[in-house]
Design an enzyme around this catalytic site. Structure first.
Site, PDB file in Angstrom:
ATOM      1  N   CYS A 275       9.274  21.633  36.000  1.00 52.34           N
ATOM      2  CA  CYS A 275       8.737  21.848  34.655  1.00 52.34           C
ATOM      3  C   CYS A 275       8.761  20.547  33.844  1.00 52.34           C
ATOM      4  O   CYS A 275       9.826  19.982  33.593  1.00 52.34           O
ATOM      5  CB  CYS A 275       9.547  22.929  33.964  1.00 52.34           C
ATOM      6  SG  CYS A 275       9.193  23.147  32.227  1.00 52.34           S
TER       7      CYS A 275
ATOM      8  N   CYS B  30      10.607  20.776  30.437  1.00 51.94           N
ATOM      9  CA  CYS B  30      12.053  20.875  30.705  1.00 51.94           C
ATOM     10  C   CYS B  30      12.644  19.486  30.948  1.00 51.94           C
ATOM     11  O   CYS B  30      13.741  19.171  30.486  1.00 51.94           O
ATOM     12  CB  CYS B  30      12.314  21.761  31.917  1.00 51.94           C
ATOM     13  SG  CYS B  30      11.729  23.448  31.749  1.00 51.94           S
TER      14      CYS B  30
END
Length: 174
Positions: free
Chosen positions: A96, A99
């Site tokens: 991600c 993230c």
């Protein structure tokens, strides 16, 4: 004029014939002398790299990990262990992009926080089947998702890599 007039002699005389004359030019590699190593790159000094520095116990000791990385099996035990504090749980995945962007900010926030009142933890939602099942049971549909827990109960949540919003949410529940 007694000379024979041919297209090649026209080209030599500067007359345009409408045809392109091809020349026999071949590409040729030429070896040039190389500069000496000292002229290509500046010389390194003794203190230029970390590898040249002497290792002491102060340098070798790594700082304590402030953000706890937990597995799905440890999730409930971690919440009950830190029930007296506000627990900020980051649900993330290694693939991600957002993230990855917020991870250094989360580390900075954890380093600045009082560990007796606030604890930061991360759980990789894609690490195992148990992690995926836990994320689905908690209703995690987007990453990163942050859950805030007090007394092992969910008090608030937030989705997205918004550092300012996360800091405001933590301050709200402190």
């Amino acid at each position: 004029m007694s000379a024979l007039w041919t297209p090649s002699s026209q080209a030599a005389a500067g007359v345009r014939t409408g045809r392109v004359e091809r020349s026999c030019v071949r590409a040729m590699a030429v070896a040039l002398p190389r500069k000496p190593m000292s002229a290509r790159r500046p010389a390194r000094t003794e203190n230029a790299t970390l590898a040249s520095m002497p290792v002491t116990t102060d340098v070798a000791a790594a700082p304590a990990k402030v953000v706890h990385v937990i597995q799905a099996e440890e999730y409930h035990a971690f919440l009950s262990e830190h029930a007296d504090k506000l627990v900020t749980m980051d649900f993330y995945a290694v693939w991600c992009g957002p993230c990855k962007m917020i991870a250094p900010e989360l580390d900075r926030m954890a380093a600045e926080a009082d560990p007796s009142k606030l604890v930061f933890a991360k759980l990789d939602c894609g690490a195992s089947n148990e992690s995926k099942k836990l994320a689905m049971s908690l209703g995690i549909k987007a990453l990163p998702t942050f859950h805030l827990y007090k007394n092992s109960k969910l008090v608030d949540s937030m989705t997205g890599a918004k550092v300012k919003s996360l800091a405001e949410l933590i301050d709200k529940h402190m």
